[in-house]
Design an enzyme around this catalytic site. Sequence first.
Site, short mmCIF file in Angstrom:
data_model
loop_
_atom_site.label_atom_id
_atom_site.label_comp_id
_atom_site.label_asym_id
_atom_site.label_seq_id
_atom_site.Cartn_x
_atom_site.Cartn_y
_atom_site.Cartn_z
N ALA A 134 0.81 -1.22 0.00
CA ALA A 134 0.00 0.00 0.00
C ALA A 134 0.84 1.27 0.00
CB ALA A 134 -0.92 0.00 1.21
N HIS A 135 2.16 1.13 -0.17
CA HIS A 135 3.02 2.31 -0.14
C HIS A 135 2.79 3.15 -1.40
CE1 HIS A 135 5.78 1.24 3.28
NE2 HIS A 135 5.07 0.13 3.12
N ASN A 213 4.35 -11.57 3.12
CA ASN A 213 3.42 -10.50 2.75
C ASN A 213 4.15 -9.47 1.91
OD1 ASN A 213 2.22 -11.18 5.91
ND2 ASN A 213 0.87 -11.29 4.15
N ARG A 221 7.94 -21.39 -8.91
CA ARG A 221 8.08 -22.40 -7.86
C ARG A 221 9.42 -22.23 -7.16
NH1 ARG A 221 7.68 -28.06 -10.45
NH2 ARG A 221 8.86 -26.92 -12.04
N ASP A 267 2.31 -5.02 13.08
CA ASP A 267 2.14 -4.16 11.91
C ASP A 267 0.79 -3.44 12.01
OD1 ASP A 267 2.94 -2.94 9.58
OD2 ASP A 267 2.37 -4.60 8.26
#
Length: 381
Positions: A134-135, A213, A221, A267
């Site tokens: 979201a930066h 994340n 893979r 976070d």
Amino acid sequence: MTTTIKGANYKTGDSIEVQIVDNLISQIVGHPSENSSQIIAPGLVDLQVNGFKGIDLNSGELTEDEVIQITQFLWEEGVTAFLPTLITNSSAKIESAIDAIVQACDKKVLVGKSILGIHLEGPFLSKEDGPRGAHPMEHIQNPDWQLFSEWQERSGNRIKKITLAPELPGAVEFIGRCAEVGVLVSLGHTAASPEKIQEAVKAGAKMSTHLGNAAHLSLPRHPNYIWEQLASDELWISLIADGFHLPESVIKVFTKVKPNTSILVSDSTKFAGLSAGTYSSHIGGDIELSTEGRLFMKRSPELLAGSAQSLLGCVNHMMKSDLANLPTAIDMASLKPMELMSGTLQKLNSKSPTDIVVFEKGKSGLSVIKTFKSGQLVFTR
């Protein structure tokens, strides 16, 4: 002044009495106790806090009083030390936030002791969708040592941790300079090749920020940047174990690979600690906080809008999901983060700094009864 705390040792379950004299633990002795539900543990340490209970550290309008207030809110959650996390933003807003943090530390001694330093998460991050998270794109840039030095001087050398993408031009050299001056470098919001990650580790990177994340939805893979960071013995990892950011199977694998170098972080955003409902965010627009604690984009419910859990919530999730027992879960959120930051393993023993939490264990997990910061009672239920 002498203070006495009675309860069960979080490690052993034995009933103990902790005596605090002149803000230090003078002794810990066995003591018969009928209340086995009260547990004595070290204070929690959160290395990634963006906000809490309506206070946004990245609003661009942060005040010293808000920094003091968020510290008090965190004491209520058993967090006795934390890193205010400043994300990608304009230089003016980052500098304004730094000023507010410095002023709060100077104004209140216990706030200054609770704030271990500043975590700069950006603006030296990947521009790719996925890794960027979201930066805001308009403020993403390549590592700039002069700019960082200006922020560091402004902070009074309080920037103790920086998250960056090692594939950016000049990043490896930047990492080396940070390591030389004692700033913890964490890899995150990155799309780096395995080779670039290896270069970063050799240059002095010590950690991976919320591994798993801020990543592409689909990856090869192998090789890929998650495998490479997980395989690096030199890198600690932080995990957002709120029940939404990572599947339990992923947390189980990550912590098995790194049983001694995995830590929990919240976070947390300003929506953590608030009631369920619809809110507006300056980053994501309209967002929804569910009764279960999941924070998501109202128009795209499959997309998370950040974390709405405290670090204690993550500890409770680890235990409830059988991902860790009580001593391990608490250590991942207390002693281990301090070990990462200081390089030494501290324990709950005589003559140690007195950051202690008295928890009550109930059906829904641990809740805070009392919090002591540097030997002083800062919260009682």
